[in-house]
Write a protein that holds these residues in place. Structure first.
Motif, PDB file in Angstrom:
ATOM      1  N   ALA A 131      36.803  57.652  32.722  1.00 20.45           N
ATOM      2  CA  ALA A 131      36.535  59.080  32.606  1.00 20.45           C
ATOM      3  C   ALA A 131      35.162  59.426  32.058  1.00 20.45           C
ATOM      4  O   ALA A 131      34.729  60.574  32.164  1.00 20.45           O
ATOM      5  CB  ALA A 131      37.615  59.744  31.740  1.00 20.45           C
ATOM      6  N   ALA A 132      34.446  58.458  31.472  1.00 19.57           N
ATOM      7  CA  ALA A 132      33.122  58.753  30.921  1.00 19.57           C
ATOM      8  C   ALA A 132      32.004  58.466  31.920  1.00 19.57           C
ATOM      9  O   ALA A 132      30.833  58.717  31.625  1.00 19.57           O
ATOM     10  CB  ALA A 132      32.880  57.946  29.645  1.00 19.57           C
ATOM     11  N   CYS A 168      35.617  58.008  24.965  1.00 14.83           N
ATOM     12  CA  CYS A 168      36.633  59.060  24.839  1.00 14.83           C
ATOM     13  C   CYS A 168      36.008  60.368  24.369  1.00 14.83           C
ATOM     14  O   CYS A 168      36.302  61.452  24.902  1.00 14.83           O
ATOM     15  CB  CYS A 168      37.728  58.628  23.876  1.00 14.83           C
ATOM     16  N   ASP A 169      35.163  60.279  23.357  1.00 17.27           N
ATOM     17  CA  ASP A 169      34.488  61.475  22.841  1.00 17.27           C
ATOM     18  C   ASP A 169      33.616  62.113  23.914  1.00 17.27           C
ATOM     19  O   ASP A 169      33.560  63.346  24.045  1.00 17.27           O
ATOM     20  CB  ASP A 169      33.632  61.105  21.622  1.00 17.27           C
ATOM     21  N   TYR A 170      32.933  61.279  24.714  1.00  8.36           N
ATOM     22  CA  TYR A 170      32.065  61.778  25.782  1.00  8.36           C
ATOM     23  C   TYR A 170      32.897  62.502  26.841  1.00  8.36           C
ATOM     24  O   TYR A 170      32.518  63.586  27.328  1.00  8.36           O
ATOM     25  CB  TYR A 170      31.304  60.608  26.409  1.00  8.36           C
ATOM     26  N   ALA A 171      34.035  61.921  27.193  1.00 12.07           N
ATOM     27  CA  ALA A 171      34.896  62.537  28.205  1.00 12.07           C
ATOM     28  C   ALA A 171      35.433  63.880  27.727  1.00 12.07           C
ATOM     29  O   ALA A 171      35.525  64.841  28.508  1.00 12.07           O
ATOM     30  CB  ALA A 171      36.038  61.587  28.555  1.00 12.07           C
ATOM     31  N   ALA A 186      37.568  67.151  29.124  1.00 12.53           N
ATOM     32  CA  ALA A 186      38.950  66.660  29.089  1.00 12.53           C
ATOM     33  C   ALA A 186      39.719  67.294  27.932  1.00 12.53           C
ATOM     34  O   ALA A 186      39.166  67.511  26.845  1.00 12.53           O
ATOM     35  CB  ALA A 186      38.972  65.143  28.956  1.00 12.53           C
ATOM     36  N   ASP A 187      40.991  67.588  28.145  1.00 14.78           N
ATOM     37  CA  ASP A 187      41.828  68.157  27.092  1.00 14.78           C
ATOM     38  C   ASP A 187      42.179  67.118  26.042  1.00 14.78           C
ATOM     39  O   ASP A 187      42.194  67.406  24.844  1.00 14.78           O
ATOM     40  CB  ASP A 187      43.107  68.734  27.704  1.00 14.78           C
ATOM     41  N   GLU A 188      42.518  65.913  26.500  1.00 19.97           N
ATOM     42  CA  GLU A 188      42.818  64.793  25.601  1.00 19.97           C
ATOM     43  C   GLU A 188      42.168  63.541  26.161  1.00 19.97           C
ATOM     44  O   GLU A 188      41.880  63.462  27.361  1.00 19.97           O
ATOM     45  CB  GLU A 188      44.327  64.556  25.479  1.00 19.97           C
ATOM     46  N   ALA A 189      41.954  62.561  25.278  1.00 16.47           N
ATOM     47  CA  ALA A 189      41.398  61.279  25.705  1.00 16.47           C
ATOM     48  C   ALA A 189      42.109  60.176  24.946  1.00 16.47           C
ATOM     49  O   ALA A 189      42.354  60.299  23.742  1.00 16.47           O
ATOM     50  CB  ALA A 189      39.894  61.221  25.452  1.00 16.47           C
ATOM     51  N   VAL A 190      42.443  59.101  25.670  1.00 16.30           N
ATOM     52  CA  VAL A 190      43.135  57.963  25.058  1.00 16.30           C
ATOM     53  C   VAL A 190      42.413  56.683  25.431  1.00 16.30           C
ATOM     54  O   VAL A 190      41.707  56.614  26.447  1.00 16.30           O
ATOM     55  CB  VAL A 190      44.610  57.884  25.509  1.00 16.30           C
ATOM     56  N   PRO A 233      27.182  69.024  35.343  1.00 15.26           N
ATOM     57  CA  PRO A 233      27.160  67.559  35.245  1.00 15.26           C
ATOM     58  C   PRO A 233      26.505  67.058  33.960  1.00 15.26           C
ATOM     59  O   PRO A 233      25.369  67.447  33.645  1.00 15.26           O
ATOM     60  CB  PRO A 233      26.338  67.142  36.473  1.00 15.26           C
ATOM     61  N   PRO A 234      27.200  66.201  33.214  1.00 17.60           N
ATOM     62  CA  PRO A 234      26.568  65.591  32.038  1.00 17.60           C
ATOM     63  C   PRO A 234      25.640  64.464  32.476  1.00 17.60           C
ATOM     64  O   PRO A 234      26.050  63.547  33.187  1.00 17.60           O
ATOM     65  CB  PRO A 234      27.757  65.047  31.237  1.00 17.60           C
TER      66      PRO A 234
END
Length: 323
Positions: free
Chosen positions: A147-148, A176-179, A184-188, A291-292
């Motif tokens: 996702a990142a 995860c933090d980047y996503a 994103a609502d949540e990241a795991v 876009p990041p």
């Protein structure tokens, strides 16, 4: 003009920046002064001779670009000086490039050339995957692997633009933090993601999994699907081989595995890519799609950019700046 070329298909370490003749556009082509080039996975495969298209060397890399129109057919609705993004199977990694009119899109003023070069392949792939292949509905939950990365962040943003809840899966907490910063609502974390996702969804599972990774995550991705869930096969970035599915699992749980081959579908249908672009524009205007940009490189550093991407040292979409 200068162009980044594959002289031998021996990988990104052996690309050459060469002086080549300026392209001469045909009757249905747009000549673009390239400002930014998106660094794309197909470029990596092309440099190794591993892509489904196998042009005869020497040839120029470059799938996604953004820049300024030099000339365009009157029927295209474009004119010299217009800011555009464009996409092609290859050939854009040069100071000037030509594209078919179906593959050139007017770039909204709110986006930079770097952001424009990050849009076409990744975001049109995400739109195709979620709209055409998944039939995503507002309120559904989408799990995004990798996702990142470029496709991952694009999928997050398009899914959010379509009204979905998005759960990102990444290999590190930094990713995860980047996503989550991308929307994103949540990241795991990847390790143990199935249990984490099932906990987040109170045991229900997710409606759609977008898998650009493949390999060992595939089986647990299937196990994450809710009833009538859809697993979208976008790529195999893990490099662990192509996974297989036991079809009894599909029957018992009423779930689907669907292939996503955007290029072979969209580029063969006149006008389709522009329909997709029109679907993205409201998301851009609303701020859901932005876009990041990760690392930026010079034209001479495209090979290094591909190596960095291959070794997963980058986040978001990397961009080569030509001007």
């Amino acid at each position: 003009m200068r162009a980044v070329q594959v002289v031998e298909t021996t990988g990104p370490e052996h690309l050459q920046v060469r002086e080549v003749p300026e392209p001469q556009p045909g009757a249905d082509q747009v000549l673009v002064e390239v400002h930014s080039i998106g660094v794309s996975f197909p470029d990596l495969l092309l440099s190794r001779g591993e892509y489904q298209l196998k042009p005869e060397p020497p040839f120029s890399l470059g799938v996604d670009v953004a820049g300024v129109v030099v000339s365009a057919p009157e029927s295209s609705g474009l004119a010299a000086g217009d800011r555009v993004a464009a996409v092609a199977p290859y050939g854009g990694a040069s100071e000037l490039a030509v594209f078919g009119t179906d593959s050139v899109f007017r770039l909204p003023d709110a986006l930079s050339f770097d952001e424009g070069a990050a849009l076409p392949m990744n975001y049109l792939t995400a739109e195709f995957a979620l709209h055409e292949r998944a039939g995503l509905r507002e309120g559904e939950t989408v799990l995004v692997h990798g996702a990142a990365g470029g496709v991952g962040t694009a999928t997050i943003q398009v899914a959010k633009g379509m009204g979905a809840r998005v759960v990102a899966v990444c290999s590190t907490q930094e990713k995860c933090d980047y996503a989550q910063a991308a929307g994103a609502d949540e990241a795991v974390l990847l390790e143990g993601f199935k249990d984490s996702v099932m906990a987040l969804t109170e045991g229900r599972g997710v409606d759609v999994v977008v898998d650009v990774v493949g390999g060992s995550v595939f089986t647990d991705s299937l196990r994450c699907l809710a009833t009538l869930g859809r697993l979208l096969v976008v790529g195999f970035a893990a490099g662990e081989g192509i996974p297989e599915v036991k079809v009894n699992r599909l029957l018992l749980n009423n779930v689907d595995v669907r292939g996503v081959g955007w290029g072979g579908y969209g580029m063969m249908r006149p006008g389709y890519l522009h329909q997709q672009w029109e679907a993205l524009l409201p998301m851009i205007e609303a701020g859901a799609v932005k876009p990041p940009i990760g690392a930026t490189y010079s034209l001479d550093e495209l090979g290094r950019a591909l190596v960095d991407m291959d070794q997963r040292r980058t986040l978001g979409k990397s961009v080569v700046r030509v001007r």
